[in-house]
Motif scaffolding. Sequence first.
Motif, PDB file in Angstrom:
ATOM      1  N   TRP A   1       0.679  -1.322   0.139  1.00 28.87           N
ATOM      2  CA  TRP A   1       0.100   0.054  -0.014  1.00 28.87           C
ATOM      3  C   TRP A   1       0.781   1.434  -0.165  1.00 28.87           C
ATOM      4  O   TRP A   1       0.434   2.261  -0.122  1.00 28.87           O
TER       5      TRP A   1
ATOM      6  N   GLU B   1      -5.192  -3.991   0.494  1.00 30.56           N
ATOM      7  CA  GLU B   1      -6.450  -3.932   0.911  1.00 30.56           C
ATOM      8  C   GLU B   1      -6.728  -2.382   1.318  1.00 30.56           C
ATOM      9  O   GLU B   1      -7.930  -1.577   0.827  1.00 30.56           O
TER      10      GLU B   1
ATOM     11  N   SER C   1       6.123  -7.377   3.186  1.00 24.35           N
ATOM     12  CA  SER C   1       6.593  -7.574   4.351  1.00 24.35           C
ATOM     13  C   SER C   1       7.522  -8.877   4.174  1.00 24.35           C
ATOM     14  O   SER C   1       7.367  -9.622   3.421  1.00 24.35           O
TER      15      SER C   1
HETATM   16  P1  NAI Z   1       2.002  -7.312   4.202  1.00 26.21           P
HETATM   17  O1  NAI Z   1       2.988  -8.101   3.614  1.00 26.21           O
HETATM   18  O2  NAI Z   1       0.987  -8.144   5.043  1.00 26.21           O
HETATM   19  O3  NAI Z   1       0.935  -6.860   2.747  1.00 26.21           O
HETATM   20  C1  NAI Z   1       1.352  -6.734   1.405  1.00 26.21           C
HETATM   21  C2  NAI Z   1       0.686  -7.257   0.635  1.00 26.21           C
HETATM   22  O4  NAI Z   1       0.774  -8.583   0.738  1.00 26.21           O
HETATM   23  C3  NAI Z   1      -0.820  -6.849   0.617  1.00 26.21           C
HETATM   24  O5  NAI Z   1      -1.449  -6.870  -0.740  1.00 26.21           O
HETATM   25  C4  NAI Z   1      -1.634  -7.850   1.401  1.00 26.21           C
HETATM   26  O6  NAI Z   1      -3.146  -7.871   1.304  1.00 26.21           O
HETATM   27  C5  NAI Z   1      -0.655  -9.264   0.787  1.00 26.21           C
HETATM   28  N1  NAI Z   1      -0.888 -10.448   1.690  1.00 26.21           N
HETATM   29  C6  NAI Z   1      -1.007 -10.373   3.132  1.00 26.21           C
HETATM   30  N2  NAI Z   1      -0.763 -11.726   3.660  1.00 26.21           N
HETATM   31  C7  NAI Z   1      -0.697 -12.283   2.551  1.00 26.21           C
HETATM   32  C8  NAI Z   1      -0.299 -13.679   2.298  1.00 26.21           C
HETATM   33  N3  NAI Z   1      -0.421 -14.496   3.236  1.00 26.21           N
HETATM   34  N4  NAI Z   1      -0.240 -14.172   1.057  1.00 26.21           N
HETATM   35  C9  NAI Z   1      -0.273 -13.519  -0.013  1.00 26.21           C
HETATM   36  N5  NAI Z   1      -0.383 -12.023   0.220  1.00 26.21           N
HETATM   37  C10 NAI Z   1      -0.797 -11.524   1.311  1.00 26.21           C
HETATM   38  O7  NAI Z   1       2.245  -5.936   4.913  1.00 26.21           O
HETATM   39  P2  NAI Z   1       1.254  -5.205   5.722  1.00 26.21           P
HETATM   40  O8  NAI Z   1       0.872  -6.047   6.819  1.00 26.21           O
HETATM   41  O9  NAI Z   1       0.382  -4.324   5.032  1.00 26.21           O
HETATM   42  O10 NAI Z   1       2.442  -4.307   6.516  1.00 26.21           O
HETATM   43  C11 NAI Z   1       3.244  -4.609   7.708  1.00 26.21           C
HETATM   44  C12 NAI Z   1       4.512  -4.393   7.475  1.00 26.21           C
HETATM   45  O11 NAI Z   1       5.065  -4.903   6.317  1.00 26.21           O
HETATM   46  C13 NAI Z   1       4.898  -3.076   7.579  1.00 26.21           C
HETATM   47  O12 NAI Z   1       4.743  -2.470   8.886  1.00 26.21           O
HETATM   48  C14 NAI Z   1       6.121  -3.055   6.911  1.00 26.21           C
HETATM   49  O13 NAI Z   1       7.195  -3.349   7.667  1.00 26.21           O
HETATM   50  C15 NAI Z   1       6.132  -4.084   6.152  1.00 26.21           C
HETATM   51  N6  NAI Z   1       5.935  -3.777   4.441  1.00 26.21           N
HETATM   52  C16 NAI Z   1       7.047  -3.665   3.669  1.00 26.21           C
HETATM   53  C17 NAI Z   1       6.744  -3.193   2.392  1.00 26.21           C
HETATM   54  C18 NAI Z   1       7.573  -2.986   1.467  1.00 26.21           C
HETATM   55  O14 NAI Z   1       7.550  -2.362   0.417  1.00 26.21           O
HETATM   56  N7  NAI Z   1       8.802  -3.793   1.578  1.00 26.21           N
HETATM   57  C19 NAI Z   1       5.462  -2.695   2.013  1.00 26.21           C
HETATM   58  C20 NAI Z   1       4.594  -2.865   2.937  1.00 26.21           C
HETATM   59  C21 NAI Z   1       4.607  -3.233   4.296  1.00 26.21           C
END
Ligand code: NAI
Length: 778
Positions: free
Chosen positions: A166, A193, A242
């Motif tokens: 996001w 989302e 993440s």
């Molecule tokens: P997340 O990794 O859960 O979400 C990223 C995407 O993955 C979203 O589209 C989500 O719906 C999807 N997702 C979530 N669980 C999944 C699963 N089991 N299988 C497949 N897709 C899945 O990240 P979240 O919870 O939004 O953020 C948590 C932490 O992650 C943040 O605080 C940050 O530290 C890190 N993060 C890092 C990012 C990066 O660009 N490296 C981007 C977003 C978050």
Amino acid sequence: MTIKEIFDTMTYGPAPESAAEALAWLVDQGARFGHFIDGDFTAPGDGFDSKNPATGEVLATLSQASQSDVDGAVAAARKAQGKWAALGGAGRARYLYAIARLMQKHARLFAVLETLDNGKPIRESRDIDVPLAQRHFYYHAGMAQLMESELPDREALGVCGQIIPWNFPLLMLAWKVAPAIAMGNTVVLKPAEYTSLTALLFADICRQAGLPKGVVNIVTGDGAVGEMIVGADVDKIAFTGSTAVGRRIREATAGSGKALTLELGGKSPYIVFDDADIDSAIEGLVDAIWFNQGQVCCAGSRLLVQEGIAERFHRKLRTRMDKLRIGNPLDKSIDVGAIVDPVQLTTISEMVAANTAGRMHQAQVAVPERGCFYPPTLIEGLAPSDALMQEEIFGPVLVSTTFRTPSEAVELANNTRYGLAATLWTENVNLALDIAPKLVAGVVWVNATNLFDAAAGFGGTRESGFGREGGWEGLSAYTKPKGKAKTLDQVQGFSGEGAPVDAVDRTAKLYVGGKQARPDGGYSKAVHAKSGALLGHVGLGNRKDVRNAVEAAAGAKAWSKTTGHLRAQILYYIGENLSARASEFADRIDRMTGKSQGAQEVEASIQRLFTAAAWADKYDGQAHGVPIRGVALAMKEPVGVIGALCADEAPLLGLVSVMAPAIAMGNRMVLAASEAYPLAATDFYQVLDTSDLPGGVVNILTGRHAELAEPLAAHLNVDAVWSFSSSDLSSTIEAASAGNLKRTWVNNGRALDWSADHSRRFLEAATEVKNIWIPYGE
Ligand code: NAI
């Protein structure tokens, strides 16, 4: 406020961007969205609200995709893929250009919608996210145009499942969709989302561009929908998000044959040397950690300042922080907008509240009471082991410590499980060019920060994931070599009872750290000829032997710093020494395999060694022409320690074809010899011994692949694992690799034709591209 007061204080007045057009667009769509499947929006289903994090207002209602929605999207993508690829690069390029143009035409709508949905300042969505997203489509339109001439041996992977976060909703979509469709793939993409609206506007743009149905499909929903995509009948998963979810996806796709790229978290160092232009370095920090409220995977979130200037630097930094403006993201004079969602705001607040170390300064600025806002924060004087020095906060929180010498700076910078980006500030070009190669990161910015472009690959190492997005190197993530590989049957050695052929019963040892070593377990196995005659014994390596070999390889670091010129000479020397013993090797191979393949194998192996020697000083990087006053130097660096299970069917050629390009690039290796016919490898280390190869650069184990695979793939000091074994260990290896998210290359039960020269593929797998951005010219 009177004009005089404004002149006296020089404070900014509000300069709000109108949200009218974006809100009208939402109303036009009924403010309820279905999914975009096979060129049309589905009827909205059960779902959830998408809110403006700056105000808490509901912007639209989105649908949570069901399994049948995901299946429908994948089926549409599958149906469309053949025709889309067959259109040819030039045909596809026209659609990418059309999309880029339409995005440009609706740039302001995209920017405002992005800011409403995500909370980022309009200045950023207007000047960074949206133009970069357009640039990605323009750039990859060019890549589609050039595909047939420049990548004649590559073809599309098929259907790609893409899951994005996001923090840069539209930009991450562009990074994923543009290269995929340029190369002839079709996609099923899931936006995060919290932030799906610009993806849905993009779907509308695809329709306007006349993109064939099914080429781009967009399904909305939470992580459960992401899991459905990961489990679906797709050929590749591209994920940004993440590290925890990335690791789960690695485990879930293990052994499935799906290609995978992961762009994960970071805790990127921001190093300021005492001769730096301090004011520029402070402005850089504003971009490094307060850009997008610090919700940036490559945010310069760990400040390392040289001791002599630390006090002055921090004082100036605090003053600058107090001038940052935080508030309504649609206001053009705002520096820091809203955090994406209350959930993230809570995470940030709790992480900071749990910290008791160091000294905290929060910007003395007015923070809106309503909405998801968090003040710019600095925590000084942390120790390297403090939780906030190690954990990604993903918010506007900077942590800092000091260093004395450049080597201490490097040590601190690399003291992290991540390896995404790094920034360094110094006016000394020698120092900059000394430090940049030493930083473990996929991207290094010199006297600048957070620069991105479609022409320069982006991505990390270690637990920041693998694969690159952008540039030429990004294309390999969306293509595969042409043709269909044959199934690989399990190769078994011969059994027998006979007496030793040469009357002397020799047991070949393992080769670890340049020395022969007895296997830890004390077990060995006999190797027989087709006739049943005993050819010799080899040791059965175990977990402990793997550890010893990895330790030896890890210790041979100096090899990675040698020049290509030196490595070439050693490879030529190995080739010559093998050539001198050609007939002996050929004979041994024929006896073990019961075929007359030995002479050909030996000759091809010598050629592979010479080819790798030739490449050692020619597999150059590039200087990318990025649209700033600077260059991005794409430097090819060794991956590090590579473990490889060698082909059973080609006992010498399979080993040499893997080893030669890898060591030519400066890697160190742990090789598991052909399990069926191991004696060629054990003879080969005698050749290595006489060829000036430093001990530990190549380590050779013998034994059962099934026993060696897991400890090798799970070892934290191994940076990549390859398997060409005829025991299909792809699933074991990929699952075990999830620990430190090492790169893998497994055969998925398919044969590689060893008589063909795959050196280029091996060279690519044996290198990491580090993009170093350097100011250059005017
Ligand atoms: P997340 O990794 O859960 O979400 C990223 C995407 O993955 C979203 O589209 C989500 O719906 C999807 N997702 C979530 N669980 C999944 C699963 N089991 N299988 C497949 N897709 C899945 O990240 P979240 O919870 O939004 O953020 C948590 C932490 O992650 C943040 O605080 C940050 O530290 C890190 N993060 C890092 C990012 C990066 O660009 N490296 C981007 C977003 C978050």
